[in-house]
Design a protein around this motif. Structure first.
Motif, PDB file in Angstrom:
ATOM      1  N   GLU A 137       3.106   1.697  -3.278  1.00 46.15           N
ATOM      2  CA  GLU A 137       2.379   2.252  -4.428  1.00 46.15           C
ATOM      3  C   GLU A 137       2.230   3.770  -4.292  1.00 46.15           C
ATOM      4  OE1 GLU A 137      -1.408   0.297  -4.495  1.00 46.15           O
ATOM      5  OE2 GLU A 137      -0.520  -1.676  -4.906  1.00 46.15           O
ATOM      6  N   ARG A 138       1.903   4.230  -3.087  1.00 49.48           N
ATOM      7  CA  ARG A 138       1.678   5.659  -2.868  1.00 49.48           C
ATOM      8  C   ARG A 138       2.989   6.444  -2.843  1.00 49.48           C
ATOM      9  NH1 ARG A 138      -1.897   2.429  -2.210  1.00 49.48           N
ATOM     10  NH2 ARG A 138      -4.091   2.974  -2.206  1.00 49.48           N
ATOM     11  N   ALA A 141     -11.036   8.850   0.543  1.00 50.98           N
ATOM     12  CA  ALA A 141     -11.199   7.535  -0.086  1.00 50.98           C
ATOM     13  C   ALA A 141      -9.987   6.653   0.170  1.00 50.98           C
ATOM     14  CB  ALA A 141     -11.439   7.695  -1.590  1.00 50.98           C
ATOM     15  N   ASP A 142      -8.790   7.222   0.090  1.00 54.80           N
ATOM     16  CA  ASP A 142      -7.592   6.425   0.302  1.00 54.80           C
ATOM     17  C   ASP A 142      -7.421   6.044   1.766  1.00 54.80           C
ATOM     18  OD1 ASP A 142      -5.528   5.094  -1.101  1.00 54.80           O
ATOM     19  OD2 ASP A 142      -4.077   6.549  -0.349  1.00 54.80           O
ATOM     20  N   ARG A 179       2.100  10.264  -3.605  1.00 59.00           N
ATOM     21  CA  ARG A 179       1.071  10.570  -2.595  1.00 59.00           C
ATOM     22  C   ARG A 179       1.609  10.437  -1.174  1.00 59.00           C
ATOM     23  NH1 ARG A 179      -3.722   6.714  -4.245  1.00 59.00           N
ATOM     24  NH2 ARG A 179      -1.982   5.540  -5.122  1.00 59.00           N
ATOM     25  N   ASP A 225     -10.272  12.564  -2.482  1.00 53.44           N
ATOM     26  CA  ASP A 225      -9.262  11.537  -2.780  1.00 53.44           C
ATOM     27  C   ASP A 225      -8.584  11.067  -1.502  1.00 53.44           C
ATOM     28  OD1 ASP A 225      -9.789  11.777  -5.498  1.00 53.44           O
ATOM     29  OD2 ASP A 225      -8.027  13.042  -5.896  1.00 53.44           O
ATOM     30  N   ALA A 226      -8.271  11.996  -0.606  1.00 50.04           N
ATOM     31  CA  ALA A 226      -7.619  11.652   0.654  1.00 50.04           C
ATOM     32  C   ALA A 226      -8.520  10.773   1.515  1.00 50.04           C
ATOM     33  CB  ALA A 226      -7.238  12.927   1.408  1.00 50.04           C
ATOM     34  N   VAL A 263      -9.347   2.962   2.339  1.00 47.92           N
ATOM     35  CA  VAL A 263      -8.605   1.778   1.875  1.00 47.92           C
ATOM     36  C   VAL A 263      -7.620   1.339   2.955  1.00 47.92           C
ATOM     37  CG1 VAL A 263      -6.932   0.945   0.176  1.00 47.92           C
ATOM     38  CG2 VAL A 263      -8.886   2.322  -0.573  1.00 47.92           C
ATOM     39  N   PHE A 264      -6.899   2.308   3.524  1.00 52.40           N
ATOM     40  CA  PHE A 264      -5.942   2.032   4.597  1.00 52.40           C
ATOM     41  C   PHE A 264      -6.632   1.357   5.785  1.00 52.40           C
ATOM     42  CE2 PHE A 264      -3.978   3.471   8.560  1.00 52.40           C
ATOM     43  CZ  PHE A 264      -2.670   3.062   8.386  1.00 52.40           C
ATOM     44  N   TYR A 281      -2.700  14.739  -1.734  1.00 55.17           N
ATOM     45  CA  TYR A 281      -3.773  14.350  -2.636  1.00 55.17           C
ATOM     46  C   TYR A 281      -4.292  15.579  -3.355  1.00 55.17           C
ATOM     47  CZ  TYR A 281      -3.854   9.998  -0.003  1.00 55.17           C
ATOM     48  OH  TYR A 281      -3.504   8.812   0.583  1.00 55.17           O
ATOM     49  N   HIS A 334       0.832  -1.206   0.000  1.00 56.30           N
ATOM     50  CA  HIS A 334       0.000   0.000   0.000  1.00 56.30           C
ATOM     51  C   HIS A 334       0.868   1.258   0.000  1.00 56.30           C
ATOM     52  CE1 HIS A 334      -3.565   2.421   1.099  1.00 56.30           C
ATOM     53  NE2 HIS A 334      -2.783   3.021   1.978  1.00 56.30           N
TER      54      HIS A 334
END
Length: 124
Positions: free
Chosen positions: A31-32, A90-91, A37, A87-88, A94-95, A82, A28
């Motif tokens: 990728e960021r 939503a991510d 990001r 966007d922040a 995921v975290f 972000y 995770h």
């Protein structure tokens, strides 16, 4: 681009997270970090060596850990960039879902806050 701070609160001394969570977090974050990001972050040790400086009534006092009265501690932090608040958010979900999937037996609170760069309002 707006910056955000993410941090994770949890009970202290709940044990080591499972290896699968470490592996999922590595992917995770990797990728960021690759796309810019993820700026910086890491885990924190427990409160056994923590030091608080308390300002009360114009006086400063030092309080050394551990803190038996603490229900939750901050266990990790990150600085992220972000394009939008959406966007922040939503991510960060995921975290949080990574923790739910790989360490479901603990309660973890993942918090996201926008970093202020001056007197402007959040989201500007």
């Amino acid at each position: 681009m707006p910056r955000f701070m993410g941090f994770v609160r949890m009970e202290e001394n709940i044990g080591t997270p499972p290896q699968s969570l470490f592996e999922a977090m590595d992917a995770h974050i990797g990728e960021r970090a690759a796309d810019g990001r993820f700026v910086d972050g890491g885990g924190l040790y427990g409160t056994e060596d923590a030091v608080n400086f308390v300002v009360r009534g114009g006086e400063v006092s030092r309080v050394d850990g551990p803190y038996a009265e603490a229900k939750e501690i901050v266990g990790g932090w990150s600085i992220m960039e972000y394009a939008t608040v959406e966007d922040a958010v939503a991510d960060m979900q995921v975290f949080a879902e990574l923790h739910a999937t790989h360490w479901p037996e603990v309660t973890v609170v993942s918090t996201l806050r926008q970093i202020s760069t001056g007197p402007e309002a959040p989201g500007d």
